[in-house]
Design an enzyme around this catalytic site. Sequence first.
Site, PDB file in Angstrom:
ATOM      1  N   HIS A 101       0.796  -1.222   0.000  1.00  0.00           N
ATOM      2  CA  HIS A 101       0.000   0.000   0.000  1.00  0.00           C
ATOM      3  C   HIS A 101       0.832   1.277   0.000  1.00  0.00           C
ATOM      4  O   HIS A 101       0.272   2.368  -0.120  1.00  0.00           O
ATOM      5  CB  HIS A 101      -0.982   0.010   1.178  1.00  0.00           C
ATOM      6  CG  HIS A 101      -2.287   0.647   0.837  1.00  0.00           C
ATOM      7  ND1 HIS A 101      -3.409   0.531   1.621  1.00  0.00           N
ATOM      8  CD2 HIS A 101      -2.675   1.412  -0.220  1.00  0.00           C
ATOM      9  CE1 HIS A 101      -4.416   1.185   1.076  1.00  0.00           C
ATOM     10  NE2 HIS A 101      -3.991   1.731  -0.040  1.00  0.00           N
ATOM     11  N   ASP A 128      -9.597  -0.093   4.158  1.00  0.00           N
ATOM     12  CA  ASP A 128      -8.403  -0.638   4.805  1.00  0.00           C
ATOM     13  C   ASP A 128      -8.714  -0.977   6.259  1.00  0.00           C
ATOM     14  O   ASP A 128      -9.503  -0.276   6.907  1.00  0.00           O
ATOM     15  CB  ASP A 128      -7.292   0.418   4.751  1.00  0.00           C
ATOM     16  CG  ASP A 128      -5.895  -0.146   4.884  1.00  0.00           C
ATOM     17  OD1 ASP A 128      -5.696  -1.070   5.683  1.00  0.00           O
ATOM     18  OD2 ASP A 128      -4.988   0.357   4.193  1.00  0.00           O
ATOM     19  N   HIS A 130      -6.419  -0.649   8.381  1.00  0.00           N
ATOM     20  CA  HIS A 130      -5.488   0.242   9.079  1.00  0.00           C
ATOM     21  C   HIS A 130      -5.660   1.671   8.581  1.00  0.00           C
ATOM     22  O   HIS A 130      -6.104   1.898   7.455  1.00  0.00           O
ATOM     23  CB  HIS A 130      -4.045  -0.208   8.836  1.00  0.00           C
ATOM     24  CG  HIS A 130      -3.803  -1.655   9.128  1.00  0.00           C
ATOM     25  ND1 HIS A 130      -4.033  -2.654   8.201  1.00  0.00           N
ATOM     26  CD2 HIS A 130      -3.363  -2.271  10.252  1.00  0.00           C
ATOM     27  CE1 HIS A 130      -3.747  -3.822   8.735  1.00  0.00           C
ATOM     28  NE2 HIS A 130      -3.344  -3.627   9.976  1.00  0.00           N
ATOM     29  N   ASP A 132      -3.075   3.746   8.192  1.00  0.00           N
ATOM     30  CA  ASP A 132      -1.901   4.071   7.365  1.00  0.00           C
ATOM     31  C   ASP A 132      -1.506   5.536   7.520  1.00  0.00           C
ATOM     32  O   ASP A 132      -1.144   6.214   6.553  1.00  0.00           O
ATOM     33  CB  ASP A 132      -2.168   3.734   5.892  1.00  0.00           C
ATOM     34  CG  ASP A 132      -2.251   2.231   5.647  1.00  0.00           C
ATOM     35  OD1 ASP A 132      -1.862   1.468   6.548  1.00  0.00           O
ATOM     36  OD2 ASP A 132      -2.706   1.828   4.573  1.00  0.00           O
ATOM     37  N   HIS A 145       4.470   1.079   4.135  1.00  0.00           N
ATOM     38  CA  HIS A 145       3.080   0.795   3.778  1.00  0.00           C
ATOM     39  C   HIS A 145       2.127   1.203   4.899  1.00  0.00           C
ATOM     40  O   HIS A 145       0.911   1.215   4.685  1.00  0.00           O
ATOM     41  CB  HIS A 145       2.880  -0.682   3.391  1.00  0.00           C
ATOM     42  CG  HIS A 145       2.902  -1.657   4.518  1.00  0.00           C
ATOM     43  ND1 HIS A 145       2.387  -2.931   4.394  1.00  0.00           N
ATOM     44  CD2 HIS A 145       3.385  -1.578   5.779  1.00  0.00           C
ATOM     45  CE1 HIS A 145       2.541  -3.588   5.532  1.00  0.00           C
ATOM     46  NE2 HIS A 145       3.142  -2.781   6.379  1.00  0.00           N
ATOM     47  N   ASP A 231      -7.286  -1.921  -0.080  1.00  0.00           N
ATOM     48  CA  ASP A 231      -6.363  -2.838   0.574  1.00  0.00           C
ATOM     49  C   ASP A 231      -7.139  -4.111   0.883  1.00  0.00           C
ATOM     50  O   ASP A 231      -8.195  -4.057   1.526  1.00  0.00           O
ATOM     51  CB  ASP A 231      -5.839  -2.190   1.859  1.00  0.00           C
ATOM     52  CG  ASP A 231      -4.745  -2.984   2.543  1.00  0.00           C
ATOM     53  OD1 ASP A 231      -4.869  -4.227   2.616  1.00  0.00           O
ATOM     54  OD2 ASP A 231      -3.791  -2.374   3.046  1.00  0.00           O
ATOM     55  N   ASP A 233      -6.764  -6.288   3.013  1.00  0.00           N
ATOM     56  CA  ASP A 233      -7.032  -6.558   4.434  1.00  0.00           C
ATOM     57  C   ASP A 233      -8.228  -5.767   4.968  1.00  0.00           C
ATOM     58  O   ASP A 233      -8.615  -5.931   6.131  1.00  0.00           O
ATOM     59  CB  ASP A 233      -5.789  -6.361   5.297  1.00  0.00           C
ATOM     60  CG  ASP A 233      -5.351  -4.910   5.491  1.00  0.00           C
ATOM     61  OD1 ASP A 233      -6.179  -3.990   5.368  1.00  0.00           O
ATOM     62  OD2 ASP A 233      -4.156  -4.690   5.779  1.00  0.00           O
ATOM     63  N   GLU A 276      -1.866  -5.118  -1.419  1.00  0.00           N
ATOM     64  CA  GLU A 276      -1.609  -5.971  -0.252  1.00  0.00           C
ATOM     65  C   GLU A 276      -2.094  -7.413  -0.397  1.00  0.00           C
ATOM     66  O   GLU A 276      -2.129  -8.154   0.583  1.00  0.00           O
ATOM     67  CB  GLU A 276      -2.157  -5.352   1.045  1.00  0.00           C
ATOM     68  CG  GLU A 276      -1.525  -4.021   1.420  1.00  0.00           C
ATOM     69  CD  GLU A 276      -0.079  -4.139   1.927  1.00  0.00           C
ATOM     70  OE1 GLU A 276       0.418  -5.267   2.092  1.00  0.00           O
ATOM     71  OE2 GLU A 276       0.555  -3.074   2.131  1.00  0.00           O
TER      72      GLU A 276
END
Length: 308
Positions: A101, A128, A130, A132, A145, A231, A233, A276
Amino acid sequence: MSERRKRVSLVGAPTDIGAGMRGASMGPEALRVAGIHAALAARVAEVEDRGNLGGPGNPWQKPVSGYRHLPEVVSWNLLAFEALHDVLAAGRLPVLLGGDHCLGIGSIRAAMRHCRETGKHLRVLWLDAHADFNTPAITPSGNLHGMPLACLCGMGPTELVHLAGEPGRLPIEALRLIGVRSVDEGERRLVHESRLEVFDMRFIDEWGMRHTMEQALSGIDENTHLHVSFDVDFLDPDLAPGVGTTVPGGPTYREAQLCMEMIADTGLLGSLDIVELNPALDERNRSALVVVDLVESLFGKSTLMRMG
């Protein structure tokens, strides 16, 4: 623009240079094996595959001054920036096949330049687990990332904050984070201080995906360029285990489908990252197949019995 009139260009970025685990470099080929070209060809006017960008290898070194592999990350993002801007300038919709990412810096910078050149407003949906939004001062890993949004918003090394000499920062008000459920403590403080608009999993649990997407898409119009940074995830790991940073409790299959369908309903999708995906951690390419299915919905496939 309707999906049937869109012309799409696939651009592979086979690198895990910004990640803390190897394997995302194999993501572009896994998506191709899962049939992303054919799936999109059934939905849009034309699909071309521009192949893979060729950047530096992963030296797998420790962080230097708080950043791991900064020169290599800059190189890959410059490549992504130039390739995706070329696609946009040709009137096509770029789909970046990642890769980790950190590549979001280059792809969103390309969308920012395109908007400046065309007079459009940019809206970024960051799907996502996260935020980030880390910086070297608040993350122990130095993995870039985990920092792309902070870099885009002006908090990072000059080489990435002003990638390719681009002026300006991504306005906070252009960003919507969706599906977040894992945030470092220092990162959480920075997110709050920056007043990022985050629709975390508690918000989705309490209000539902429909209300979440209505809020995330509010205020857009025909002069909006909608960039989706997906992403893998973002999804619950029971649905898509092939990622390096799994976080339980993500959106279900139906929630993810609704998210994609509501984006498609706007007709404003202008550029897309898929990042990812880590085939080394997957089960017989199951995650890639799920992603391709969701991307079909992003380009107009509906599970609902509706006319049109």
